[in-house]
Design a protein around this motif. Sequence first.
Motif, short mmCIF file in Angstrom:
data_model
loop_
_atom_site.label_atom_id
_atom_site.label_comp_id
_atom_site.label_asym_id
_atom_site.label_seq_id
_atom_site.Cartn_x
_atom_site.Cartn_y
_atom_site.Cartn_z
N ARG A 116 63.26 30.32 -40.63
CA ARG A 116 63.94 32.39 -40.29
C ARG A 116 62.95 33.13 -39.23
O ARG A 116 63.10 33.55 -37.96
CB ARG A 116 63.18 33.29 -41.46
CG ARG A 116 64.02 34.20 -41.28
CD ARG A 116 64.24 34.80 -43.26
NE ARG A 116 63.22 35.71 -43.20
CZ ARG A 116 63.42 36.10 -44.51
NH1 ARG A 116 64.38 35.93 -45.62
NH2 ARG A 116 62.78 37.35 -44.83
N GLY A 117 61.40 32.84 -39.42
CA GLY A 117 60.90 33.57 -37.84
C GLY A 117 61.40 32.58 -36.30
O GLY A 117 60.28 33.21 -35.25
N ILE A 118 61.70 30.91 -36.87
CA ILE A 118 61.75 30.48 -35.06
C ILE A 118 63.12 31.14 -34.93
O ILE A 118 62.97 31.33 -33.55
CB ILE A 118 61.21 28.90 -35.93
CG1 ILE A 118 60.20 28.44 -36.21
CG2 ILE A 118 61.69 28.14 -34.58
CD1 ILE A 118 59.85 26.76 -36.19
N GLY A 241 50.36 31.92 -45.02
CA GLY A 241 50.00 31.40 -43.99
C GLY A 241 50.80 32.20 -43.05
O GLY A 241 51.51 32.91 -43.23
N PRO A 242 51.12 30.96 -41.70
CA PRO A 242 51.96 31.76 -40.59
C PRO A 242 53.55 32.18 -41.14
O PRO A 242 53.97 31.26 -41.88
CB PRO A 242 51.40 30.95 -39.86
CG PRO A 242 50.93 29.25 -40.05
CD PRO A 242 50.90 29.91 -41.46
N GLY A 243 54.14 32.78 -40.55
CA GLY A 243 56.09 33.19 -41.36
C GLY A 243 56.00 34.54 -41.68
O GLY A 243 56.57 34.74 -43.19
N VAL A 244 54.16 35.43 -42.49
CA VAL A 244 54.31 36.49 -43.25
C VAL A 244 55.09 37.21 -41.99
O VAL A 244 55.91 38.35 -42.65
CB VAL A 244 52.98 37.22 -43.74
CG1 VAL A 244 53.06 38.47 -43.86
CG2 VAL A 244 52.79 35.90 -43.95
N HIS A 256 58.32 42.02 -36.97
CA HIS A 256 59.74 42.17 -38.50
C HIS A 256 58.66 40.88 -40.22
O HIS A 256 58.57 40.51 -39.74
CB HIS A 256 61.17 41.10 -38.16
CG HIS A 256 61.21 41.84 -36.99
ND1 HIS A 256 62.25 42.86 -37.35
CD2 HIS A 256 61.57 41.89 -35.61
CE1 HIS A 256 62.51 42.80 -36.82
NE2 HIS A 256 62.59 42.45 -34.88
N ILE A 257 58.63 41.83 -40.66
CA ILE A 257 57.96 41.27 -41.95
C ILE A 257 58.68 41.12 -43.05
O ILE A 257 60.16 41.64 -43.16
CB ILE A 257 56.77 42.36 -42.98
CG1 ILE A 257 55.05 43.14 -42.11
CG2 ILE A 257 56.25 42.31 -44.11
CD1 ILE A 257 54.93 44.88 -42.21
N THR A 318 60.96 45.67 -42.56
CA THR A 318 59.36 46.93 -41.92
C THR A 318 59.50 45.88 -40.72
O THR A 318 58.67 44.60 -40.79
CB THR A 318 58.52 47.32 -42.88
OG1 THR A 318 59.11 47.73 -44.23
CG2 THR A 318 57.29 48.43 -42.34
N ARG A 319 58.53 46.53 -39.47
CA ARG A 319 57.87 46.47 -38.18
C ARG A 319 56.19 47.02 -38.63
O ARG A 319 56.10 48.22 -38.50
CB ARG A 319 58.64 46.26 -37.33
CG ARG A 319 60.33 45.58 -37.01
CD ARG A 319 60.73 46.40 -35.75
NE ARG A 319 61.00 47.04 -36.03
CZ ARG A 319 60.36 48.48 -34.69
NH1 ARG A 319 60.53 47.75 -33.78
NH2 ARG A 319 61.67 49.02 -34.69
#
Length: 443
Positions: A116-118, A241-244, A256-257, A318-319
Amino acid sequence: MNVYNQIETASRAEMEALQLERLQKTVNHVFTNVPFYRDQLIKSNISPESIQSLEDIKKLPFTKKNHLRENYPFGLFAVDQSEVTRIHGSSGTSGKPTVVGYTKNDTENWAELVARGIVAAGGKKEDIFHNAYGYGLFTGGLGLHYGAEKLGCATVPISGGNTERQITLIQDFKPKIIAGTPSYILNIAERMEEMGITPDEISVEYGIFGAEPWSEEMRKTLENKLGIKAVDIYGLSEVMGPGVAIECHEAQDGLHIADDHFLIEVINPDTLEPVPEGEDGELVFTSLTKEALPIIRYRTGDISSITRETCKCGRTTTRMARVKGRIDDMLIIRGVNIFPSEIERYLLQIDDLVPHFQIHLTKKGTMDNVELHVEMTPEFFSNLPGEDLTHESVGQLKKKIQYAMKTHCLVSMDIFIQKPKSIPRSEGKAVRILDKRDLAVAQ
């Protein structure tokens, strides 16, 4: 919206209802399965039934890194060992890592969040993904790897180091996305420049950089050197890990959290009370879906702020602002608080310097002293008559740096301007601070 983004446009009421349901489930999970948390809750006279609203999270005790170390290795796991399918860890000062575990569901959720983050960063299924994060106990490499695969990207697990080989593969494989620590990606970009490779000769369009604080000026530097859009990614092993959280490529204005998986608070690290929205404080995370190592109110030590305004990309999550630094990285010099990322910000605005520096903390008598070691550009060095480091132009550059640090960072520093390639290059996280104060006392 892409399938990975649908939840990110939920209304605040919908998201908070989901968060409360998952928070209640998580508190019950740890109360039932983790002796440490059960003891903490009982001591605080709290039961799972005490959590009736999101505001009730303030009743729960904080978790700190030393709690993970005290329960080393698996004391905070909430499932039977047979259900754990992955173990990661982060290095500790005692030599033992803080250990985190994942069930199959945990790793699948993690991969989906990174995917989703990518997408938020600009990536697509058909892209080739060059992953220069380190693989191993560190969550960065495998976290990004499985997320890229989940999205459907052809993933190149190059890891960190071996810079010239990295460049060869970038030229040959033609990836659209590159990921790594900003300091190491800068190392790659500078080596490309030395080899005469220009941004229009490479295929990379997006960069996903994190694992260390970096400034807006560093973003501009990386974007210019590589011809890309660079976004910040956030995570830490204790939380997942990364992606929070990750920036979107449309706005590049706050990370974006993943609100559906993590509940964030921002507190004053001294009073432990919440700070107003938009005000800097310490980030505190509670996991909402983790099975193997659920974490309650984890004090990250990272300094940032949050907003709940809808982003121009359309996401309602939330950002958080980009991390300024860590509490334990904050320098207190003659009563002034300063983070290395703030020093970086103003150094990168000065011509004739490359984006590499180190802060040496020393003693002058009984007083703390700051030595700022910076590096001149090859062009500046080559124009020095006889490459004389005592030339007046070096003195003028030193005065310019001293003025910038005193004016913007409010600290007087001893400036050491060094030849090109004098400051060590990063192949992972940059080492910005060298504390030599104890050495000075010992001598």
